[in-house]
Design a protein around this motif. Structure first.
Motif, PDB file in Angstrom:
ATOM      1  N   TYR A 122       0.916  -1.294  -0.015  1.00  0.00           N
ATOM      2  CA  TYR A 122      -0.066  -0.068   0.015  1.00  0.00           C
ATOM      3  C   TYR A 122       0.730   1.146   0.038  1.00  0.00           C
ATOM      4  O   TYR A 122       1.852   1.292   0.829  1.00  0.00           O
ATOM      5  CB  TYR A 122      -0.874  -0.027   1.164  1.00  0.00           C
ATOM      6  N   PRO A 123       0.426   2.261  -0.851  1.00  0.00           N
ATOM      7  CA  PRO A 123       0.962   3.528  -0.637  1.00  0.00           C
ATOM      8  C   PRO A 123       0.702   4.380   0.583  1.00  0.00           C
ATOM      9  O   PRO A 123      -0.229   4.090   0.645  1.00  0.00           O
ATOM     10  CB  PRO A 123       0.863   4.109  -2.132  1.00  0.00           C
ATOM     11  N   GLN A 124       1.590   5.171   0.920  1.00  0.00           N
ATOM     12  CA  GLN A 124       0.961   5.993   2.054  1.00  0.00           C
ATOM     13  C   GLN A 124      -0.071   7.140   1.111  1.00  0.00           C
ATOM     14  O   GLN A 124       0.010   7.406  -0.026  1.00  0.00           O
ATOM     15  CB  GLN A 124       2.164   6.874   2.772  1.00  0.00           C
ATOM     16  N   LEU A 125      -1.035   7.556   1.781  1.00  0.00           N
ATOM     17  CA  LEU A 125      -1.949   8.543   1.348  1.00  0.00           C
ATOM     18  C   LEU A 125      -2.073   9.613   1.981  1.00  0.00           C
ATOM     19  O   LEU A 125      -2.079   9.908   3.273  1.00  0.00           O
ATOM     20  CB  LEU A 125      -3.357   7.749   1.486  1.00  0.00           C
ATOM     21  N   GLY A 126      -2.021  11.029   1.318  1.00  0.00           N
ATOM     22  CA  GLY A 126      -2.119  12.054   1.656  1.00  0.00           C
ATOM     23  C   GLY A 126      -3.762  12.818   1.720  1.00  0.00           C
ATOM     24  O   GLY A 126      -4.528  12.051   1.212  1.00  0.00           O
ATOM     25  N   THR A 127      -3.756  13.938   2.413  1.00  0.00           N
ATOM     26  CA  THR A 127      -5.120  14.650   2.509  1.00  0.00           C
ATOM     27  C   THR A 127      -5.047  15.813   1.680  1.00  0.00           C
ATOM     28  O   THR A 127      -4.078  16.627   1.899  1.00  0.00           O
ATOM     29  CB  THR A 127      -5.557  14.946   3.861  1.00  0.00           C
TER      30      THR A 127
END
Length: 314
Positions: free
Chosen positions: A61-66
């Motif tokens: 999983y990639p990291q996810l930003g907001t």
């Protein structure tokens, strides 16, 4: 060797296709997806990014930003071509897990953690990277490369007569990124709008029983239908997928060194990309620009990538 990338995007249909391709390409390590407003508002962009990744369920999983709302968003977005939720009515539920960082902070943190290793692939408005330029400029020399899907050289616009949508949506951010001390590759409408597909693409998609197929069979028929109804086009370009191929296989494109800028204030030219193409240019070269592509090769590469994603999501 895999290439570490951050996919910076405004998750609509084109972005979702590019994300699907990138997450399962063995040549790429998608370390993060940093959503931004554009196709839809910031809140929906964050929901879409998380929903796409959760549905595809990649091995890593990639990291996810907001996403953060830009300072001067236009009244126009791209939902009329992508559906109210930006993804053809997929209507992913609101986030089930909390993202800790805004997209720009996550981007800066990862660049510091992997200096000179990360390519930022910008598939939406340049809001996030411009925030990095303003708030943490020391990070910029640590970026390996920035690849931007946006702008136009000689092609007409797709947001206005002269402006491409990503640059039109947040022209001040586009101007700031274009002027920044980063190594930039621009993939403009002149190229991305030329790589088109007919409805026969639907027959080449992975089966709907795969996770990638479930997504693509929902969003691509909608794209063809809306393109015909609202634009009068029987074929559709996959602009973000084309920009992604330029990262993986740049030899399929002809690149020229150019000097460019972005118009911010023009009543008729907001977001227009302007290049100094005089016989004796006075502006300094600040990017390489894809001027042409091997259309058949790029198209075949996109289909191969989509089908491979299907094989990995059975």
């Amino acid at each position: 060797m895999t290439r570490k990338i951050i996919i910076d995007c405004d998750p609509g249909i084109d972005d979702a296709i590019a994300i699907t391709m990138a997450l399962f390409d063995p040549r790429l390590d998608v370390v993060a997806i940093t959503p931004t407003a554009g196709t839809v508002d910031a809140a929906q962009a964050s929901i879409n990014a998380m929903g796409i990744v959760d549905l595809l369920d990649p091995a890593r999983y990639p990291q996810l930003g907001t996403a953060v709302t830009p300072a001067d968003p236009p009244m126009l977005d791209d939902s009329h071509l992508n559906g109210p939720d930006g993804l053809a009515g997929f209507n992913f539920p609101s986030a089930t897990r909390q993202n800790d960082h805004s997209s720009d902070k996550l981007m800066a943190d990862l660049i510091r953690r992997h200096p000179d290793e990360i390519t930022i692939v910008c598939l939406g408005p340049l809001t996030n990277l411009a925030r990095v330029c303003r708030m943490d400029p020391a990070v910029l020399p640590l970026i390996d490369k920035v690849v931007i899907s946006g702008g136009a050289v000689s092609h007409s616009g797709n947001a206005t007569a002269v402006s491409e949508m990503n640059f039109f949506f947040d022209p001040s951010s586009a101007k700031q990124v274009i002027a920044s001390a980063t190594t930039k590759s621009l993939v403009p409408l002149d190229v991305t709008d030329a790589v088109t597909f007919g409805v026969d693409l639907l027959e080449k998609l992975p089966p709907e029983t795969t996770r990638a197929g479930a997504l693509l069979h929902k969003i691509l028929p909608y794209k063809f239908r809306i393109s015909h109804q609202k634009l009068g086009r029987e074929v559709v370009p996959l602009q973000d997928a084309t920009a992604l191929i330029s990262v993986i296989e740049p030899e399929m494109f002809q690149w020229d060194e150019m000097a460019g800028d972005v118009e911010v204030n023009g009543a008729l030219t907001r977001g227009m990309t302007v290049f100094d193409r005089r016989l004796r240019p006075e502006w300094s070269v600040n990017m390489e620009v894809a001027r042409r592509a091997s259309i058949t090769d790029v198209r075949d590469a996109i289909v191969r990538s989509i089908r491979y994603a299907g094989q990995q999501t059975r």
